[in-house]
Design a protein around this motif. Structure first.
Motif, mmCIF file in Angstrom:
data_model
loop_
_atom_site.group_PDB
_atom_site.id
_atom_site.type_symbol
_atom_site.label_atom_id
_atom_site.label_comp_id
_atom_site.label_asym_id
_atom_site.label_seq_id
_atom_site.Cartn_x
_atom_site.Cartn_y
_atom_site.Cartn_z
ATOM 1 N N ALA A 62 10.729 20.389 37.501
ATOM 2 C CA ALA A 62 10.746 21.846 37.298
ATOM 3 C C ALA A 62 9.667 22.252 36.284
ATOM 4 C CB ALA A 62 12.121 22.302 36.835
ATOM 5 N N ALA A 63 9.524 21.456 35.227
ATOM 6 C CA ALA A 63 8.511 21.771 34.201
ATOM 7 C C ALA A 63 7.102 21.669 34.792
ATOM 8 C CB ALA A 63 8.668 20.817 33.007
ATOM 9 N N LEU A 64 6.895 20.686 35.671
ATOM 10 C CA LEU A 64 5.565 20.527 36.285
ATOM 11 C C LEU A 64 5.268 21.700 37.228
ATOM 12 C CD1 LEU A 64 5.506 16.689 37.007
ATOM 13 C CD2 LEU A 64 4.024 17.943 35.426
ATOM 14 N N LEU A 65 6.297 22.151 37.938
ATOM 15 C CA LEU A 65 6.111 23.285 38.861
ATOM 16 C C LEU A 65 5.649 24.522 38.107
ATOM 17 C CD1 LEU A 65 8.985 23.288 41.514
ATOM 18 C CD2 LEU A 65 6.508 23.386 41.913
ATOM 19 N N GLN A 66 6.126 24.683 36.901
ATOM 20 C CA GLN A 66 5.776 25.863 36.107
ATOM 21 C C GLN A 66 4.480 25.686 35.334
ATOM 22 O OE1 GLN A 66 9.338 26.600 33.708
ATOM 23 N NE2 GLN A 66 9.787 28.317 35.086
ATOM 24 N N HIS A 67 3.961 24.474 35.290
ATOM 25 C CA HIS A 67 2.771 24.196 34.485
ATOM 26 C C HIS A 67 1.512 24.643 35.229
ATOM 27 C CE1 HIS A 67 -0.203 21.968 32.137
ATOM 28 N NE2 HIS A 67 0.707 21.889 31.190
ATOM 29 N N PRO A 68 0.577 25.323 34.546
ATOM 30 C CA PRO A 68 -0.619 25.811 35.237
ATOM 31 C C PRO A 68 -1.473 24.695 35.856
ATOM 32 C CG PRO A 68 -0.810 26.096 32.843
ATOM 33 C CD PRO A 68 0.614 25.733 33.127
ATOM 34 N N GLU A 69 -1.363 23.484 35.316
ATOM 35 C CA GLU A 69 -2.121 22.364 35.900
ATOM 36 C C GLU A 69 -1.157 21.263 36.331
ATOM 37 O OE1 GLU A 69 -6.251 21.606 34.387
ATOM 38 O OE2 GLU A 69 -5.214 22.087 32.507
ATOM 39 N N GLY A 70 -0.017 21.699 36.918
ATOM 40 C CA GLY A 70 1.063 20.758 37.229
ATOM 41 C C GLY A 70 0.649 19.604 38.126
ATOM 42 N N GLY A 71 -0.180 19.874 39.126
ATOM 43 C CA GLY A 71 -0.580 18.824 40.063
ATOM 44 C C GLY A 71 -1.352 17.718 39.365
ATOM 45 N N ARG A 72 -2.354 18.112 38.584
ATOM 46 C CA ARG A 72 -3.137 17.113 37.855
ATOM 47 C C ARG A 72 -2.286 16.421 36.796
ATOM 48 N NH1 ARG A 72 -6.571 16.787 33.032
ATOM 49 N NH2 ARG A 72 -6.353 18.983 32.504
ATOM 50 N N PHE A 73 -1.439 17.193 36.108
ATOM 51 C CA PHE A 73 -0.600 16.622 35.049
ATOM 52 C C PHE A 73 0.305 15.532 35.637
ATOM 53 C CE2 PHE A 73 1.864 18.168 31.002
ATOM 54 C CZ PHE A 73 1.710 16.909 30.458
ATOM 55 N N ARG A 74 0.859 15.809 36.821
ATOM 56 C CA ARG A 74 1.733 14.834 37.480
ATOM 57 C C ARG A 74 0.964 13.535 37.760
ATOM 58 N NH1 ARG A 74 4.656 13.121 41.897
ATOM 59 N NH2 ARG A 74 6.844 13.756 41.856
ATOM 60 N N ARG A 75 -0.240 13.676 38.332
ATOM 61 C CA ARG A 75 -1.044 12.479 38.626
ATOM 62 C C ARG A 75 -1.386 11.727 37.337
ATOM 63 N NH1 ARG A 75 -3.820 16.308 41.780
ATOM 64 N NH2 ARG A 75 -5.615 16.238 40.383
ATOM 65 N N LEU A 76 -1.745 12.499 36.297
ATOM 66 C CA LEU A 76 -2.118 11.875 35.014
ATOM 67 C C LEU A 76 -0.951 11.072 34.445
ATOM 68 C CD1 LEU A 76 -4.187 11.558 32.716
ATOM 69 C CD2 LEU A 76 -3.302 13.684 31.736
ATOM 70 N N ILE A 77 0.267 11.641 34.520
ATOM 71 C CA ILE A 77 1.453 10.934 34.002
ATOM 72 C C ILE A 77 1.650 9.626 34.767
ATOM 73 C CG2 ILE A 77 3.979 11.021 33.862
ATOM 74 C CD1 ILE A 77 3.656 14.072 33.299
ATOM 75 N N ILE A 78 1.468 9.666 36.096
ATOM 76 C CA ILE A 78 1.647 8.456 36.907
ATOM 77 C C ILE A 78 0.596 7.401 36.524
ATOM 78 C CG2 ILE A 78 1.513 7.541 39.268
ATOM 79 C CD1 ILE A 78 2.722 10.262 40.194
ATOM 80 N N GLN A 79 -0.661 7.868 36.293
ATOM 81 C CA GLN A 79 -1.730 6.940 35.917
ATOM 82 C C GLN A 79 -1.453 6.306 34.551
ATOM 83 O OE1 GLN A 79 -4.992 9.693 36.240
ATOM 84 N NE2 GLN A 79 -4.861 9.745 38.483
ATOM 85 N N VAL A 80 -0.973 7.121 33.616
ATOM 86 C CA VAL A 80 -0.803 6.641 32.235
ATOM 87 C C VAL A 80 0.448 5.760 32.113
ATOM 88 C CG1 VAL A 80 -0.260 7.385 29.884
ATOM 89 C CG2 VAL A 80 -2.114 8.487 31.160
ATOM 90 N N LEU A 81 1.575 6.222 32.654
ATOM 91 C CA LEU A 81 2.811 5.438 32.524
ATOM 92 C C LEU A 81 2.785 4.197 33.421
ATOM 93 C CD1 LEU A 81 5.699 8.064 32.204
ATOM 94 C CD2 LEU A 81 4.159 7.124 30.482
ATOM 95 N N GLY A 82 2.066 4.275 34.548
ATOM 96 C CA GLY A 82 1.987 3.128 35.454
ATOM 97 C C GLY A 82 1.412 1.887 34.784
ATOM 98 N N MET A 83 0.532 2.106 33.791
ATOM 99 C CA MET A 83 -0.088 0.985 33.066
ATOM 100 C C MET A 83 0.872 0.366 32.046
ATOM 101 S SD MET A 83 -3.255 0.537 34.034
ATOM 102 C CE MET A 83 -4.005 1.406 35.417
#
Lengths: 237, 237
Positions: A167-188
């Motif tokens: 829900a927070a990502l949906l409301q975020h102005p850069e939610g799509g990129r933020f989601r990908r960034l979180i996956i890239q960072v936490l995946g490591m």
């Protein structure tokens, strides 16, 4: 002894050391802005730079230099339990705390605040002082037949999001990129090596990333579950 | 402002700026030794470095820093008559006079004089202070899809040797490598751009290379003819 004055400073999505990738290229959605300072902020200094897709940044490990250095370090890539010579690693605890990264140059902008370089694919902490910019020249930066001690790191954790985080990502102005960034960072798996084997799924972690504190926990099935995205007082890039 | 103390110093076959290649990789027979200073000269600091074939050196352009910098430079690759922003070039006249080269690591030696790294494929001037050593990591140093403004330089001159020069090489303890090095260095046409078109075959040039002053002239048929190899007072690498 040689003294250097920063030519600029980084505004980065990585707001703290924890979670900052250990190399560029691991998080393509990681962005930063390099703000140039006078007298390096003239239009002339970057004339012709726009034809290069990538640049080298030489910067100062300003956040860790106060801790000094030791002849050997324990690289996280080695599991954190093997001592390697500091010059055989890219550790930030070095005799001279200099960092070196090849990053993508997306654009050059001038506004009332000065001259700015838009960057991505970065691994550099917010607030980092930059000493030099050089164009990447493939024929001189990629020697032939390079042999390295270890291979590129790979993602080791799956990443999932709670309903609140989605829900927070949906409301975020850069939610799509933020989601990908979180996956890239936490995946490591940004957790320190001594925490990885502790099997404590109740332990909560937080990474300050972009304009949020990204809260997560790691399950026994090696999934980083993002529980919340809490606002930070000021805005990152 | 940040202050850095050299961790070592380069002993190089390139004894003066004139003739020093503008990039590593152009002269594979160019060798140097990096002598490490205390406290960086412990065996521990380089533990594990031997498994890397190439290293990055971050160094100081000590010989030209006194001339300062300007927002634009005239890169020799552009014929010396086009002004380019300093950050779009690898010029040594920079706001912070930092140099960056990926060089080949051939070996690591300890003797009574300390700890030494044997290097080749170098483009670094004799006496250069070194601030940092980092291993070359191909997956982070070679971003994908790099686009650069101009291509790798190519040899533009043929090289010939007079009978006196051939005799001197025959007597030289490293004559074979010295001969190849001369061809690599003179082939790139080290003359400043404004001299290249002057068609003055009587003009004599000299480059201090290894332990000799290499004397040559350029004929109208674009051949660098090596006339003499005169001894220098002290010995290079």
């Amino acid at each position: 002894m040689y003294s250097f004055t920063p030519i600029g400073r980084i505004r980065s999505c990585f707001r703290e050391r924890f979670g900052t990738p250990r190399q560029p290229g691991l998080a393509p959605d990681a962005r930063a802005v390099l703000d140039l300072f006078p007298p390096a902020d003239k239009n002339e200094t970057i004339r012709g730079l726009d034809v290069f897709s990538h640049i080298w940044l030489i910067f100062v490990f300003h956040d860790t230099m106060k801790y000094g250095w030791r002849p050997t370090v324990r690289p996280p890539r080695m599991g954190g339990n093997r001592r390697t010579g500091v010059f055989a690693t890219r550790s930030n605890y070095r005799p001279n705390p200099l960092g070196l990264s090849a990053v993508r140059l997306n654009g050059i902008r001038r506004d009332a605040g000065g001259l700015h370089l838009d960057l991505s694919d970065i691994d550099i902490l917010d607030g980092t002082p930059v000493l030099d910019i050089k164009p990447c020249l493939p024929w001189t930066d990629n020697p032939k037949n390079v042999r390295a001690a270890f291979a590129a790191p790979e993602a080791t954790l799956s990443v999932s999001f709670s309903a609140r985080a989605e829900a927070a990502l949906l409301q975020h102005p850069e939610g799509g990129r933020f989601r990908r960034l979180i996956i890239q960072v936490l995946g490591m798996d940004p957790r320190p090596a001594y925490r990885r084997d502790s099997h404590d799924p109740d332990r909560r972690h937080g990474i300050r990333l972009m304009d949020r504190d990204v809260r997560f926990q790691v399950t026994e099935s090696q999934t980083a579950e993002v529980t919340d995205l809490l606002p930070l007082p000021d805005k990152g890039t």
